[in-house]
Write an enzyme that holds these catalytic residues in place. Structure first.
Site, short mmCIF file in Angstrom:
data_model
loop_
_atom_site.label_atom_id
_atom_site.label_comp_id
_atom_site.label_asym_id
_atom_site.label_seq_id
_atom_site.Cartn_x
_atom_site.Cartn_y
_atom_site.Cartn_z
N HIS A 27 0.84 -1.21 0.00
CA HIS A 27 0.00 0.00 0.00
C HIS A 27 0.87 1.25 0.00
O HIS A 27 0.62 2.20 -0.73
CB HIS A 27 -0.87 0.07 1.27
CG HIS A 27 -1.90 -0.99 1.40
ND1 HIS A 27 -2.03 -1.77 2.53
CD2 HIS A 27 -2.90 -1.38 0.57
CE1 HIS A 27 -3.04 -2.60 2.39
NE2 HIS A 27 -3.59 -2.39 1.21
N LYS A 51 -17.70 -6.08 8.34
CA LYS A 51 -16.40 -6.79 8.39
C LYS A 51 -15.60 -6.27 9.59
O LYS A 51 -15.13 -5.15 9.57
CB LYS A 51 -15.65 -6.52 7.09
CG LYS A 51 -14.77 -7.66 6.63
CD LYS A 51 -14.36 -7.45 5.18
CE LYS A 51 -12.87 -7.35 5.01
NZ LYS A 51 -12.46 -6.95 3.66
N ARG A 100 -1.93 -6.03 -8.42
CA ARG A 100 -0.85 -6.98 -8.10
C ARG A 100 -0.70 -8.03 -9.18
O ARG A 100 0.40 -8.44 -9.52
CB ARG A 100 -1.16 -7.69 -6.76
CG ARG A 100 -1.00 -6.79 -5.57
CD ARG A 100 -1.56 -7.43 -4.34
NE ARG A 100 -2.99 -7.64 -4.47
CZ ARG A 100 -3.80 -7.98 -3.49
NH1 ARG A 100 -3.33 -8.18 -2.29
NH2 ARG A 100 -5.09 -8.13 -3.70
N SER A 137 -3.02 -7.55 3.16
CA SER A 137 -3.18 -7.39 4.62
C SER A 137 -3.61 -8.71 5.25
O SER A 137 -3.17 -9.07 6.35
CB SER A 137 -4.24 -6.33 4.92
OG SER A 137 -3.86 -5.09 4.39
#
Ligand code: PNS
Length: 169
Positions: A27, A51, A100, A137
């Site tokens: 990030h 979440k 990514r 993460s």
């Protein structure tokens, strides 16, 4: 006339949105690169109440502020709601996202098209530094929870916070 006073001159703003639970070196790389391309970069910690994260939103913000302290044009805020509303409220025309791998592309394309259809905001994809192409993460939390070494994947402040949280505050 040229320069900031010239007619039509505008502050170029962009947003790097995410959950950032917690922020990783991947990030940070995208935020740093965006900060070199834009006058002002907002890091938007998007609140997803369904979440539960490892870190509270305020803790995520504090960590991002610490690790982006060297970037004078980076502002960190949270937002509960649609990303396009965050953009509208701050006159931000561009979303910057890291890609990514091809596997990211499907969902990112859907979100980019939806956001553009909702408000005209553009999404710019930045290829992630290959060093971080596997990094997320979720993986950092999983590896750290089992005692694995993530010191090369997150900034020192995040490493410390993970250590505290996972070994109970
Ligand atoms: O770090 P993440 O969880 O991959 O980030 C995804 C995020 C938070 C950027 C995305 O889910 C989002 O923009 N959420 C805000 C709500 C919203 O605008 N949803 C519509 C997206 S088209």
């Amino acid at each position: 006339m040229t320069g900031p006073e010239s007619e039509g001159s505008q502050v170029r703003r962009a947003v790097c949105p995410g959950s950032f639970d917690p922020i990783t070196n991947g990030h940070l790389d995208i935020i740093a690169r965006a900060s070199r391309l834009y006058d002002e970069v907002y890091v938007a910690v998007m609140v997803n109440q369904s979440k539960k994260g490892l870190f509270e939103v305020d803790e995520r913000i504090e960590l991002i502020r610490q690790v982006t302290a060297d970037y004078a044009n980076v502002v960190v805020e949270s937002h509960h709601g649609l990303l396009v509303d965050f953009c509208k409220q701050r006159d931000i025309p561009a979303i910057v996202k890291g890609l990514r791998a091809v596997s990211d592309f499907d969902y990112e394309l859907q979100m980019a098209q939806m956001n553009n259809g909702l408000s005209g905001v553009e999404t710019l994809f930045v290829p992630t530094n290959p060093t971080y192409s596997f990094l997320s993460s979720s993986l950092v939390k999983e590896v750290a929870a089992w005692g694995g070494d993530v010191s090369h994947l997150v900034p020192p402040a995040v490493l410390e916070a993970l250590d505290k949280r996972l070994r109970k505050d």
